[in-house]
Design a protein around this motif. Sequence first.
Motif, PDB file in Angstrom:
ATOM      1  N   GLU A   1     -56.713  30.059  20.308  1.00  0.00           N
ATOM      2  CA  GLU A   1     -57.308  28.940  21.053  1.00  0.00           C
ATOM      3  C   GLU A   1     -58.769  28.732  20.662  1.00  0.00           C
ATOM      4  O   GLU A   1     -59.240  27.599  20.573  1.00  0.00           O
ATOM      5  CB  GLU A   1     -57.184  29.163  22.566  1.00  0.00           C
TER       6      GLU A   1
ATOM      7  N   VAL B   1     -52.257  21.029  27.989  1.00  0.00           N
ATOM      8  CA  VAL B   1     -52.915  20.805  26.688  1.00  0.00           C
ATOM      9  C   VAL B   1     -52.147  19.748  25.891  1.00  0.00           C
ATOM     10  O   VAL B   1     -52.741  18.830  25.317  1.00  0.00           O
ATOM     11  CB  VAL B   1     -53.033  22.127  25.881  1.00  0.00           C
TER      12      VAL B   1
ATOM     13  N   HIS C   1     -58.682  26.787  17.601  1.00  0.00           N
ATOM     14  CA  HIS C   1     -58.422  25.365  17.890  1.00  0.00           C
ATOM     15  C   HIS C   1     -59.714  24.664  18.300  1.00  0.00           C
ATOM     16  O   HIS C   1     -59.966  23.524  17.910  1.00  0.00           O
ATOM     17  CB  HIS C   1     -57.404  25.218  19.031  1.00  0.00           C
TER      18      HIS C   1
ATOM     19  N   GLU D   1     -50.170  25.239  28.638  1.00  0.00           N
ATOM     20  CA  GLU D   1     -49.800  24.598  27.367  1.00  0.00           C
ATOM     21  C   GLU D   1     -49.289  23.172  27.580  1.00  0.00           C
ATOM     22  O   GLU D   1     -49.557  22.292  26.762  1.00  0.00           O
ATOM     23  CB  GLU D   1     -48.751  25.434  26.622  1.00  0.00           C
TER      24      GLU D   1
ATOM     25  N   HIS E   1     -53.418  35.300  21.051  1.00  0.00           N
ATOM     26  CA  HIS E   1     -53.328  33.909  21.517  1.00  0.00           C
ATOM     27  C   HIS E   1     -54.710  33.377  21.909  1.00  0.00           C
ATOM     28  O   HIS E   1     -55.039  32.217  21.655  1.00  0.00           O
ATOM     29  CB  HIS E   1     -52.367  33.822  22.700  1.00  0.00           C
TER      30      HIS E   1
ATOM     31  N   GLU F   1     -59.736  23.726  25.050  1.00  0.00           N
ATOM     32  CA  GLU F   1     -59.342  24.832  24.158  1.00  0.00           C
ATOM     33  C   GLU F   1     -60.148  26.098  24.505  1.00  0.00           C
ATOM     34  O   GLU F   1     -59.612  27.207  24.477  1.00  0.00           O
ATOM     35  CB  GLU F   1     -59.550  24.448  22.690  1.00  0.00           C
TER      36      GLU F   1
ATOM     37  N   GLN G   1     -48.817  22.125  19.295  1.00  0.00           N
ATOM     38  CA  GLN G   1     -48.373  22.149  20.696  1.00  0.00           C
ATOM     39  C   GLN G   1     -46.859  22.261  20.798  1.00  0.00           C
ATOM     40  O   GLN G   1     -46.343  22.926  21.705  1.00  0.00           O
ATOM     41  CB  GLN G   1     -48.883  20.919  21.448  1.00  0.00           C
TER      42      GLN G   1
ATOM     43  N   GLU H   1     -46.250  25.868  20.370  1.00  0.00           N
ATOM     44  CA  GLU H   1     -46.699  26.680  21.508  1.00  0.00           C
ATOM     45  C   GLU H   1     -45.795  26.483  22.732  1.00  0.00           C
ATOM     46  O   GLU H   1     -45.541  27.426  23.473  1.00  0.00           O
ATOM     47  CB  GLU H   1     -48.161  26.356  21.840  1.00  0.00           C
TER      48      GLU H   1
HETATM   49 FE1  FEO Z   1     -54.777  25.053  21.708  1.00  0.00          FE
HETATM   50 FE2  FEO Z   1     -52.487  26.286  23.223  1.00  0.00          FE
HETATM   51  O1  FEO Z   1     -53.656  24.896  23.109  1.00  0.00           O
END
Ligand code: FEO
Length: 170
Positions: free
Chosen positions: A51, A98, A54, A95, A47, A17, A128, A131
């Motif tokens: 992150e 992730v 996150h 993404e 953005h 992250e 996710q 995203e």
């Molecule tokens: Fe937190 Fe876009 O991964």
Amino acid sequence: MLSKSMQDALNRQVLMEAQSSQAYLAMASWAEIQPGLKGVTEFFFRHSDEERMHMLKLMHFINERGGFAIIPQLEQPTLTFVSLKKAFEELMKHELAVSASINELVDLALKEKDYATHNFLQWYVMEQMEEERLGRECNDKLEMIGDDKSGLYLFDRDIMTMDAGGSKKR
Ligand code: FEO
């Protein structure tokens, strides 16, 4: 209480992250010096902040469950892009990586019967999905636009009202 393996895996996600936040920060800086990309610049800055949030959410969870969240060393992200399309392609690739990583964490939580972590991770699963949807939407639009300047102008304007990372859900 977190197992050692779960703690290590969650700390790897903290790193991921944090790297994402850095990657989008670099995209924001690149976009800011391009002509006419004010909306895209704001999107990437926003953005990047998402992150970081996150990452912080994971850190608090690790520490609250008897673990220790490790602040990671970061690699320098890609700094420049040949086009906006290339930047968004990189965002999408990022993404998807992730998402795969979150899925592995969910898998581990189930294997270890760690239902608290499993429950905590559901938020990331949903995030996710959002995203990926957003990344795909941007890439599809840029594919259609190609080099059309008026299309890019509208893209830059519209992205200002797009939700970067679902912040409004929190
Ligand atoms: Fe937190 Fe876009 O991964």
